[in-house]
Design a protein around this motif. Sequence first.
Motif, PDB file in Angstrom:
ATOM      1  N   PRO A  46      11.771 -32.795 -20.810  1.00 56.60           N
ATOM      2  CA  PRO A  46      11.107 -31.669 -21.475  1.00 56.60           C
ATOM      3  C   PRO A  46       9.636 -31.614 -21.098  1.00 56.60           C
ATOM      4  O   PRO A  46       9.042 -32.603 -20.662  1.00 56.60           O
ATOM      5  N   ALA A  47       9.038 -30.462 -21.271  1.00 54.00           N
ATOM      6  CA  ALA A  47       7.642 -30.264 -20.855  1.00 54.00           C
ATOM      7  C   ALA A  47       6.689 -31.186 -21.599  1.00 54.00           C
ATOM      8  O   ALA A  47       5.643 -31.560 -21.072  1.00 54.00           O
ATOM      9  N   ASP A  48       7.029 -31.555 -22.854  1.00 56.90           N
ATOM     10  CA  ASP A  48       6.130 -32.398 -23.649  1.00 56.90           C
ATOM     11  C   ASP A  48       6.505 -33.871 -23.590  1.00 56.90           C
ATOM     12  O   ASP A  48       6.103 -34.655 -24.461  1.00 56.90           O
ATOM     13  N   ALA A  49       7.263 -34.289 -22.573  1.00 53.95           N
ATOM     14  CA  ALA A  49       7.626 -35.702 -22.441  1.00 53.95           C
ATOM     15  C   ALA A  49       6.363 -36.542 -22.244  1.00 53.95           C
ATOM     16  O   ALA A  49       5.392 -36.085 -21.621  1.00 53.95           O
ATOM     17  N   PRO A  50       6.333 -37.777 -22.779  1.00 54.70           N
ATOM     18  CA  PRO A  50       5.167 -38.646 -22.568  1.00 54.70           C
ATOM     19  C   PRO A  50       4.909 -38.869 -21.086  1.00 54.70           C
ATOM     20  O   PRO A  50       5.837 -38.907 -20.276  1.00 54.70           O
ATOM     21  N   VAL A  51       3.643 -39.006 -20.747  1.00 58.19           N
ATOM     22  CA  VAL A  51       3.242 -39.211 -19.354  1.00 58.19           C
ATOM     23  C   VAL A  51       2.629 -40.604 -19.213  1.00 58.19           C
ATOM     24  O   VAL A  51       1.782 -41.004 -20.018  1.00 58.19           O
ATOM     25  N   ILE A  52       3.068 -41.330 -18.204  1.00 60.10           N
ATOM     26  CA  ILE A  52       2.463 -42.608 -17.847  1.00 60.10           C
ATOM     27  C   ILE A  52       1.861 -42.455 -16.456  1.00 60.10           C
ATOM     28  O   ILE A  52       2.574 -42.195 -15.481  1.00 60.10           O
ATOM     29  N   HIS A  53       0.559 -42.561 -16.403  1.00 57.64           N
ATOM     30  CA  HIS A  53      -0.163 -42.413 -15.134  1.00 57.64           C
ATOM     31  C   HIS A  53      -0.591 -43.810 -14.672  1.00 57.64           C
ATOM     32  O   HIS A  53      -1.281 -44.529 -15.390  1.00 57.64           O
ATOM     33  N   VAL A  54      -0.142 -44.186 -13.491  1.00 55.88           N
ATOM     34  CA  VAL A  54      -0.441 -45.509 -12.940  1.00 55.88           C
ATOM     35  C   VAL A  54      -1.378 -45.354 -11.755  1.00 55.88           C
ATOM     36  O   VAL A  54      -1.054 -44.672 -10.775  1.00 55.88           O
ATOM     37  N   ARG A  55      -2.552 -45.978 -11.871  1.00 55.22           N
ATOM     38  CA  ARG A  55      -3.503 -46.053 -10.761  1.00 55.22           C
ATOM     39  C   ARG A  55      -3.455 -47.482 -10.249  1.00 55.22           C
ATOM     40  O   ARG A  55      -3.863 -48.423 -10.950  1.00 55.22           O
ATOM     41  N   GLY A  56      -2.936 -47.668  -9.053  1.00 59.48           N
ATOM     42  CA  GLY A  56      -2.759 -49.019  -8.530  1.00 59.48           C
ATOM     43  C   GLY A  56      -3.616 -49.292  -7.318  1.00 59.48           C
ATOM     44  O   GLY A  56      -3.860 -48.414  -6.492  1.00 59.48           O
ATOM     45  N   ILE A  57      -4.065 -50.532  -7.232  1.00 55.97           N
ATOM     46  CA  ILE A  57      -4.796 -51.002  -6.057  1.00 55.97           C
ATOM     47  C   ILE A  57      -4.197 -52.358  -5.696  1.00 55.97           C
ATOM     48  O   ILE A  57      -4.277 -53.310  -6.489  1.00 55.97           O
ATOM     49  N   ALA A  58      -3.559 -52.432  -4.540  1.00 56.00           N
ATOM     50  CA  ALA A  58      -2.904 -53.669  -4.133  1.00 56.00           C
ATOM     51  C   ALA A  58      -3.413 -54.099  -2.761  1.00 56.00           C
ATOM     52  O   ALA A  58      -3.447 -53.300  -1.826  1.00 56.00           O
ATOM     53  N   TYR A  59      -3.801 -55.366  -2.672  1.00 52.62           N
ATOM     54  CA  TYR A  59      -4.214 -55.950  -1.394  1.00 52.62           C
ATOM     55  C   TYR A  59      -3.259 -57.106  -1.090  1.00 52.62           C
ATOM     56  O   TYR A  59      -3.198 -58.089  -1.835  1.00 52.62           O
ATOM     57  N   LYS A  60      -2.491 -56.958  -0.011  1.00 50.62           N
ATOM     58  CA  LYS A  60      -1.461 -57.944   0.330  1.00 50.62           C
ATOM     59  C   LYS A  60      -0.548 -58.205  -0.864  1.00 50.62           C
ATOM     60  O   LYS A  60      -0.145 -59.334  -1.137  1.00 50.62           O
ATOM     61  N   LEU A 100       7.728 -51.719 -16.005  1.00 50.70           N
ATOM     62  CA  LEU A 100       9.027 -51.158 -16.354  1.00 50.70           C
ATOM     63  C   LEU A 100       8.825 -50.054 -17.384  1.00 50.70           C
ATOM     64  O   LEU A 100       8.231 -50.280 -18.435  1.00 50.70           O
ATOM     65  N   VAL A 101       9.316 -48.866 -17.086  1.00 55.11           N
ATOM     66  CA  VAL A 101       9.129 -47.719 -17.977  1.00 55.11           C
ATOM     67  C   VAL A 101      10.475 -47.227 -18.477  1.00 55.11           C
ATOM     68  O   VAL A 101      11.493 -47.344 -17.779  1.00 55.11           O
ATOM     69  N   PRO A 102      10.534 -46.662 -19.686  1.00 51.06           N
ATOM     70  CA  PRO A 102      11.784 -46.061 -20.156  1.00 51.06           C
ATOM     71  C   PRO A 102      12.066 -44.783 -19.380  1.00 51.06           C
ATOM     72  O   PRO A 102      11.145 -44.145 -18.859  1.00 51.06           O
ATOM     73  N   PRO A 103      13.332 -44.362 -19.288  1.00 48.80           N
ATOM     74  CA  PRO A 103      13.664 -43.191 -18.467  1.00 48.80           C
ATOM     75  C   PRO A 103      13.275 -41.853 -19.087  1.00 48.80           C
ATOM     76  O   PRO A 103      13.459 -40.825 -18.445  1.00 48.80           O
ATOM     77  N   ASN A 104      12.726 -41.859 -20.321  1.00 54.23           N
ATOM     78  CA  ASN A 104      12.386 -40.579 -20.958  1.00 54.23           C
ATOM     79  C   ASN A 104      10.899 -40.255 -20.831  1.00 54.23           C
ATOM     80  O   ASN A 104      10.372 -39.443 -21.585  1.00 54.23           O
ATOM     81  N   VAL A 105      10.203 -40.883 -19.871  1.00 54.86           N
ATOM     82  CA  VAL A 105       8.786 -40.586 -19.659  1.00 54.86           C
ATOM     83  C   VAL A 105       8.592 -40.039 -18.252  1.00 54.86           C
ATOM     84  O   VAL A 105       9.397 -40.290 -17.350  1.00 54.86           O
ATOM     85  N   ARG A 106       7.527 -39.300 -18.078  1.00 58.51           N
ATOM     86  CA  ARG A 106       7.172 -38.768 -16.754  1.00 58.51           C
ATOM     87  C   ARG A 106       6.135 -39.708 -16.140  1.00 58.51           C
ATOM     88  O   ARG A 106       5.128 -40.035 -16.769  1.00 58.51           O
TER      89      ARG A 106
END
Length: 219
Positions: free
Chosen positions: A188-202, A160-166
């Motif tokens: 804004p251009a300097d909004a925090p970034v959350i990068h999610v790398r996911g690997i899901a099997y079933k 769950l992420v807040p709506p003010n992040v990219r």
Amino acid sequence: MAATDGGAGVPRDQEAAEDQTAPGEAAAGEVATRASDRERDAVVQRVQDAFAEGRLNDDEFDERSRAALTARTHAGLDALLADLPAAPAAGGPAPVLPGPGRFAVALKSSVRRAGRWRVPERYTTVVYKGGGWLDLRAAELSGPVTTFLAVAYKSRVTILVPPNVRVEMTGLGVTQDAHDEDPGYRLPADAPVIHVRGIAYKGTVEIATRPPERPALRG
């Protein structure tokens, strides 16, 4: 001839019209002050703090955060904080919140992080036949970019992420709530970034700004 007050020479009917201005209504010619990105971010932060303190529920937090991100004037921002106490005055550096470490592994059990917690810049969670719940809405991000590696084997991991992040997503089995694909506002251009790398099997790795709806209880 119109009656006057006998002194200023202003007609009484004109005085009555002037006295009928509604309270809080902007006077003629008054221009509302535009809000800046920094001011919007400050209000989102105060709403986030109120949510962490239990003053706002999930829906109120989401509604006010989004309203703050789209507010155009100071008046619009002030209305969002009208029923909240003022933020405490800064009295030195903010306390450092304890962090959970950079790794979390659950084997036929669950990983749960919520409330106030400090998120490291890189965080890895592996869930095997269990569940994962990472709530960042009241969390403190350590840097401008936060990277999550989430592995879900026959499991569901919800972030769950807040709506003010990219949010940026890569990997297999990663989904985003359909309501969040087009939030309706520009970050804004300097909004925090959350990068999610996911690997899901079933299983699935899900990113959302709102908790999933709970099924209604049967009577």
